[in-house]
Write a protein that holds these residues in place. Structure first.
Motif, PDB file in Angstrom:
ATOM      1  N   ALA A   1      -2.368   5.737  -1.970  1.00 40.05           N
ATOM      2  CA  ALA A   1      -3.560   4.930  -1.686  1.00 40.05           C
ATOM      3  C   ALA A   1      -4.153   5.301  -0.323  1.00 40.05           C
ATOM      4  N   CYS A   2      -3.291   5.531   0.657  1.00 37.07           N
ATOM      5  CA  CYS A   2      -3.770   5.942   1.987  1.00 37.07           C
ATOM      6  C   CYS A   2      -4.447   7.308   1.920  1.00 37.07           C
TER       7      CYS A   2
ATOM      8  N   MET B   1       0.853  -1.168   0.000  1.00 33.95           N
ATOM      9  CA  MET B   1       0.000   0.000   0.000  1.00 33.95           C
ATOM     10  C   MET B   1       0.906   1.242   0.000  1.00 33.95           C
ATOM     11  N   THR B   2       0.588   2.178  -0.841  1.00 33.77           N
ATOM     12  CA  THR B   2       1.419   3.368  -0.980  1.00 33.77           C
ATOM     13  C   THR B   2       0.796   4.538  -0.230  1.00 33.77           C
TER      14      THR B   2
END
Length: 104
Positions: A5-6, A1-2
């Motif tokens: 994305a957060c 998860m990058t």
């Protein structure tokens, strides 16, 4: 998860919270929308601390303090909502503004 994305997840939660705050007429619905917005801010705290800070636990600690403050705030808001419902029998925000004393 990058990080992106957060941030996208936090943006979506915050947007849903703003939409709920603007469209809901029930006080409980408004409180739930406010909770969504605060959770989006907590996701941002943790994401930025994880990806950008030298110490990743700093964001988690700050988010825990924010969650504790939010829990206290929601407890007080729900207590006020219960008192208003017991006194007036409704929680419609539009009707509650009509109950205000005109002399104040």
């Amino acid at each position: 998860m990058t990080l992106q994305a957060c941030l996208l997840l936090a943006f979506l939660l915050f947007s849903i919270g703003v939409y709920g705050m603007l469209t809901r007429r029930n006080a409980i619905g408004i409180l739930i929308s406010m909770e969504l917005m605060l959770n989006a801010a907590n996701i941002n705290f943790i994401a930025f601390a994880h990806y950008k800070a030298a110490d990743a636990t700093a964001g988690a600690v700050f988010a825990i303090f924010a969650i504790a403050a939010t829990a206290c705030e929601m407890a007080i808001a729900l207590a006020i909502a219960i008192i208003v419902y017991r006194r007036h029998g409704f929680l419609d925000v539009d009707q509650l503004t009509e109950l205000r004393d005109p002399d104040v």
